[in-house]
Scaffold this active site. Structure first.
Site, mmCIF file in Angstrom:
data_model
loop_
_atom_site.group_PDB
_atom_site.id
_atom_site.type_symbol
_atom_site.label_atom_id
_atom_site.label_comp_id
_atom_site.label_asym_id
_atom_site.label_seq_id
_atom_site.Cartn_x
_atom_site.Cartn_y
_atom_site.Cartn_z
ATOM 1 N N TYR A 252 -1.348 -0.506 10.653
ATOM 2 C CA TYR A 252 -1.511 -0.800 9.224
ATOM 3 C C TYR A 252 -0.288 -0.303 8.445
ATOM 4 O O TYR A 252 0.293 -1.035 7.634
ATOM 5 C CB TYR A 252 -2.791 -0.131 8.711
ATOM 6 C CG TYR A 252 -3.083 -0.378 7.242
ATOM 7 C CD1 TYR A 252 -3.647 -1.570 6.821
ATOM 8 C CD2 TYR A 252 -2.806 0.588 6.272
ATOM 9 C CE1 TYR A 252 -3.933 -1.810 5.485
ATOM 10 C CE2 TYR A 252 -3.081 0.367 4.934
ATOM 11 C CZ TYR A 252 -3.647 -0.829 4.539
ATOM 12 O OH TYR A 252 -3.911 -1.061 3.205
ATOM 13 N N SER B 105 0.856 -1.195 0.000
ATOM 14 C CA SER B 105 0.000 0.000 0.000
ATOM 15 C C SER B 105 0.888 1.240 0.000
ATOM 16 O O SER B 105 2.031 1.198 0.491
ATOM 17 C CB SER B 105 -0.864 0.014 1.264
ATOM 18 O OG SER B 105 -1.501 1.266 1.411
HETATM 19 P P1 NAP Z 1 -11.547 -5.428 1.310
HETATM 20 O O1 NAP Z 1 -12.468 -4.928 0.264
HETATM 21 O O2 NAP Z 1 -11.818 -5.092 2.727
HETATM 22 O O3 NAP Z 1 -11.409 -7.030 1.151
HETATM 23 C C1 NAP Z 1 -10.579 -7.721 2.021
HETATM 24 C C2 NAP Z 1 -10.497 -9.170 1.618
HETATM 25 O O4 NAP Z 1 -9.552 -9.822 2.490
HETATM 26 C C3 NAP Z 1 -11.806 -9.925 1.763
HETATM 27 O O5 NAP Z 1 -11.876 -10.885 0.743
HETATM 28 C C4 NAP Z 1 -11.666 -10.600 3.125
HETATM 29 O O6 NAP Z 1 -12.413 -11.811 3.246
HETATM 30 C C5 NAP Z 1 -10.189 -10.917 3.122
HETATM 31 N N1 NAP Z 1 -9.610 -11.103 4.453
HETATM 32 C C6 NAP Z 1 -9.619 -10.224 5.495
HETATM 33 N N2 NAP Z 1 -8.978 -10.754 6.550
HETATM 34 C C7 NAP Z 1 -8.548 -11.978 6.166
HETATM 35 C C8 NAP Z 1 -7.845 -13.018 6.810
HETATM 36 N N3 NAP Z 1 -7.420 -12.910 8.082
HETATM 37 N N4 NAP Z 1 -7.592 -14.160 6.124
HETATM 38 C C9 NAP Z 1 -8.017 -14.301 4.843
HETATM 39 N N5 NAP Z 1 -8.695 -13.347 4.176
HETATM 40 C C10 NAP Z 1 -8.958 -12.197 4.835
HETATM 41 O O7 NAP Z 1 -10.054 -4.908 1.036
HETATM 42 P P2 NAP Z 1 -9.372 -4.346 -0.308
HETATM 43 O O8 NAP Z 1 -9.549 -2.887 -0.336
HETATM 44 O O9 NAP Z 1 -9.784 -5.163 -1.477
HETATM 45 O O10 NAP Z 1 -7.842 -4.607 0.055
HETATM 46 C C11 NAP Z 1 -7.140 -5.760 -0.397
HETATM 47 C C12 NAP Z 1 -5.651 -5.550 -0.120
HETATM 48 O O11 NAP Z 1 -5.216 -4.360 -0.774
HETATM 49 C C13 NAP Z 1 -5.328 -5.353 1.359
HETATM 50 O O12 NAP Z 1 -4.098 -5.971 1.660
HETATM 51 C C14 NAP Z 1 -5.201 -3.851 1.478
HETATM 52 O O13 NAP Z 1 -4.354 -3.478 2.548
HETATM 53 C C15 NAP Z 1 -4.584 -3.512 0.146
HETATM 54 N N6 NAP Z 1 -4.781 -2.124 -0.261
HETATM 55 C C16 NAP Z 1 -6.022 -1.602 -0.410
HETATM 56 C C17 NAP Z 1 -6.158 -0.269 -0.809
HETATM 57 C C18 NAP Z 1 -7.491 0.393 -1.011
HETATM 58 O O14 NAP Z 1 -7.501 1.619 -1.217
HETATM 59 N N7 NAP Z 1 -8.600 -0.336 -1.000
HETATM 60 C C19 NAP Z 1 -5.014 0.506 -1.044
HETATM 61 C C20 NAP Z 1 -3.765 -0.065 -0.880
HETATM 62 C C21 NAP Z 1 -3.651 -1.383 -0.490
HETATM 63 P P3 NAP Z 1 -13.846 -11.873 4.056
HETATM 64 O O15 NAP Z 1 -14.811 -11.065 3.266
HETATM 65 O O16 NAP Z 1 -14.202 -13.315 4.084
HETATM 66 O O17 NAP Z 1 -13.584 -11.300 5.405
#
Ligand code: NAP
Length: 258
Positions: free
Chosen positions: A162, A149
């Protein structure tokens, strides 16, 4: 079909992980869609991949738990006999988004287990499996891809845990990249900016404003597909002389200006 490549996407049930799982399936991978708490969401990804003619299975498991990581790898090998790509995507934000002077150990433990310990030990286990598969001629190359990130280097004082996990993923990428560089396993970091997903839904208005004011040179929210396409470029093999590389998928956020 044993010569069809296999990818594991942690947190593949929603958001960025879902887009990555679907992109890999459309690239011809048999895809393992991992989730933690929402089997319904994971099943809807499996259905969408199947209805497009692909092959996918969902496997529940908390990446922070050793036995769940083991089951994820074992199930993949039992079902498909190989692992070519691991995408460490599962991640959670700071619990409660407290100012760091009020940050809790409970949030620290959960965020570090999910965002750092899980990816580290899952990479270790998958790398061991890949080395075995390579030595037996079942696969020729492997790839580990870590989703970090912009919080790896941009401070948010209400999400200290985080930020620190994401900073550590850069070093983790370089450690695995170095260890595996001569084993035909490439290791990469994808560093997304502000991406529309459930994770950023609570801060939608704040970033609408900041993006309009020029926070990112490209003035729009990132889309989950933007990140998925970067994964696709890596797994399609366009970076054979690179490892440990960070790919910024952030609308230019990382550029400093005066
Ligand atoms: P999200 O929409 O909240 O989705 C999170 C996903 O991770 C869901 O499929 C969830 O499954 C799963 N998950 C959460 N805890 C878990 C665990 N302990 N074991 C296995 N699966 C788990 O998040 P996102 O925005 O797509 O983010 C995905 C990645 O990108 C993360 O690493 C985040 O830090 C990174 N990221 C996101 C952004 C952003 O702006 N969105 C920016 C930079 C980086 P369940 O639904 O079953 O809980």
């Amino acid at each position: 079909m044993d010569n069809q490549r296999v990818a594991i996407v942690t947190g593949g049930s929603r958001g960025i992980g879902r887009a990555i799982a679907e992109e890999l399936a459309s690239a011809g991978f048999r895809t393992v869609v991992n989730y933690a708490t929402r089997p319904d969401a994971a099943e809807s990804v499996v259905e969408s991949i199947s209805s497009a003619g692909g092959v996918a299975v969902s496997v529940g498991g908390d990446v922070g738990q050793a036995e769940d990581r083991q089951r994820l790898v074992d199930t993949t090998l039992e079902k498909f006999g190989r692992i070519d790509v691991l995408v460490n995507n599962a991640g959670i934000t700071s619990q409660g988004r407290n100012d760091l002077l009020q940050a809790t150990e409970a949030s620290w433990d959960l965020v570090f287990d999910t965002n750092l310990k899980g990816p580290f030990f899952l990479s270790q286990r998958v790398a061991q499996a890949m080395l075995d598969l390579i030595s037996r001629g079942k696969i020729t190359t492997g790839q580990l891809i870590n989703i970090s990130s912009i919080s790896a280097y941009a401070v948010s004082t209400n999400r200290a845990d985080y930020c620190m996990t994401k900073a550590a993923l850069e070093m983790m990428t370089q450690l695995f990249a170095t260890r595996l560089a001569n084993e035909n396993i490439g290791v990469f970091e994808i560093c997304p900016g502000i991406i529309e997903s459930d994770m950023t839904a609570p801060v939608r208005e704040k970033y609408d404003q900041r993006i309009a004011q020029g926070l990112t040179p490209i003035r729009r929210w990132g889309r989950t597909e933007d990140v998925a396409r970067a994964v696709r470029a890596i797994v399609d093999g366009y970076f054979p002389f690179s490892t440990g590389e960070r790919f910024n998928i952030d609308g230019g956020f990382h550029i400093r200006s005066l």
